[in-house]
Write a protein that holds these residues in place. Structure first.
Motif, PDB file in Angstrom:
ATOM      1  N   PRO A 101     -40.437 -27.543 -46.186  1.00 62.03           N
ATOM      2  CA  PRO A 101     -39.478 -28.121 -47.137  1.00 62.03           C
ATOM      3  C   PRO A 101     -38.075 -27.498 -47.027  1.00 62.03           C
ATOM      4  O   PRO A 101     -37.090 -28.171 -47.291  1.00 62.03           O
ATOM      5  N   ALA A 104     -36.479 -29.321 -44.189  1.00 61.84           N
ATOM      6  CA  ALA A 104     -36.179 -30.685 -44.638  1.00 61.84           C
ATOM      7  C   ALA A 104     -34.933 -30.685 -45.515  1.00 61.84           C
ATOM      8  O   ALA A 104     -34.055 -31.544 -45.364  1.00 61.84           O
ATOM      9  N   HIS A 105     -34.846 -29.721 -46.418  1.00 68.66           N
ATOM     10  CA  HIS A 105     -33.675 -29.618 -47.289  1.00 68.66           C
ATOM     11  C   HIS A 105     -32.397 -29.398 -46.475  1.00 68.66           C
ATOM     12  O   HIS A 105     -31.381 -30.059 -46.711  1.00 68.66           O
ATOM     13  N   ALA A 107     -31.867 -30.182 -43.382  1.00 73.46           N
ATOM     14  CA  ALA A 107     -31.573 -31.398 -42.620  1.00 73.46           C
ATOM     15  C   ALA A 107     -30.946 -32.454 -43.524  1.00 73.46           C
ATOM     16  O   ALA A 107     -29.960 -33.100 -43.140  1.00 73.46           O
ATOM     17  N   GLU A 108     -31.481 -32.604 -44.730  1.00 71.91           N
ATOM     18  CA  GLU A 108     -30.938 -33.590 -45.670  1.00 71.91           C
ATOM     19  C   GLU A 108     -29.506 -33.259 -46.074  1.00 71.91           C
ATOM     20  O   GLU A 108     -28.697 -34.146 -46.299  1.00 71.91           O
ATOM     21  N   GLN A 109     -29.202 -31.985 -46.154  1.00 73.32           N
ATOM     22  CA  GLN A 109     -27.863 -31.549 -46.544  1.00 73.32           C
ATOM     23  C   GLN A 109     -26.906 -31.482 -45.352  1.00 73.32           C
ATOM     24  O   GLN A 109     -25.775 -31.060 -45.491  1.00 73.32           O
ATOM     25  N   GLU A 110     -27.400 -31.888 -44.181  1.00 71.64           N
ATOM     26  CA  GLU A 110     -26.638 -31.846 -42.936  1.00 71.64           C
ATOM     27  C   GLU A 110     -26.104 -30.442 -42.657  1.00 71.64           C
ATOM     28  O   GLU A 110     -24.988 -30.261 -42.167  1.00 71.64           O
TER      29      GLU A 110
END
Length: 129
Positions: A101, A104-105, A107-110
């Motif tokens: 996670p 993933a976080h 990656a989501e926040q670039e």
């Protein structure tokens, strides 16, 4: 370092961490030598550094050895151990003890560059061998 691994009972503050980084780069060092490295960029005085060193001694993160009228300070905790412990606490506290996670976080926040992604992929491939 071989033998027992000191574990500071209390968390190291951001200011104390700056002092630790100076000691990890080179030690033993006097308070004045630590101040030479960190005081100007942080706007600190020698008295501030001495206070931070005293706190780190109390937390058993560093040792203070008398050297005439001064003390020489050395880390009791290796940087890799500290980073590992802090990383584990972060993952435990924010991501339920799971690293996936966290990635993933990020990656989501670039927050991951192409170089970061390539380095992670390489590490994962090495871990699977």
């Amino acid at each position: 370092m071989a033998g027992a691994k000191p574990d500071p009972g209390e968390r190291i503050s951001d200011a104390e961490h700056a002092v630790m980084e100076a000691l990890w780069r080179q030690s033993p060092r006097t308070a004045a030598e630590v101040c030479d490295e960190v005081c100007e960029q942080r706007g600190w005085s020698l008295a501030t550094v001495k206070t931070l060193l005293s706190r780190l001694v109390t937390k058993e993160a560093i040792a203070a050895e008398p050297d005439g009228r001064r003390f020489l300070y050395s880390p009791l905790v290796e940087r890799a151990e500290y980073v590992g412990g802090e990383s584990r606490r972060l993952v435990d506290r924010l991501f339920g003890g799971r690293a996936a996670p966290l990635f993933a976080h990020l990656a989501e926040q670039e927050a991951l560059s192409e170089d970061d992604i390539a380095a992670i992929e390489k590490l994962l491939k090495e871990l699977r061998k």
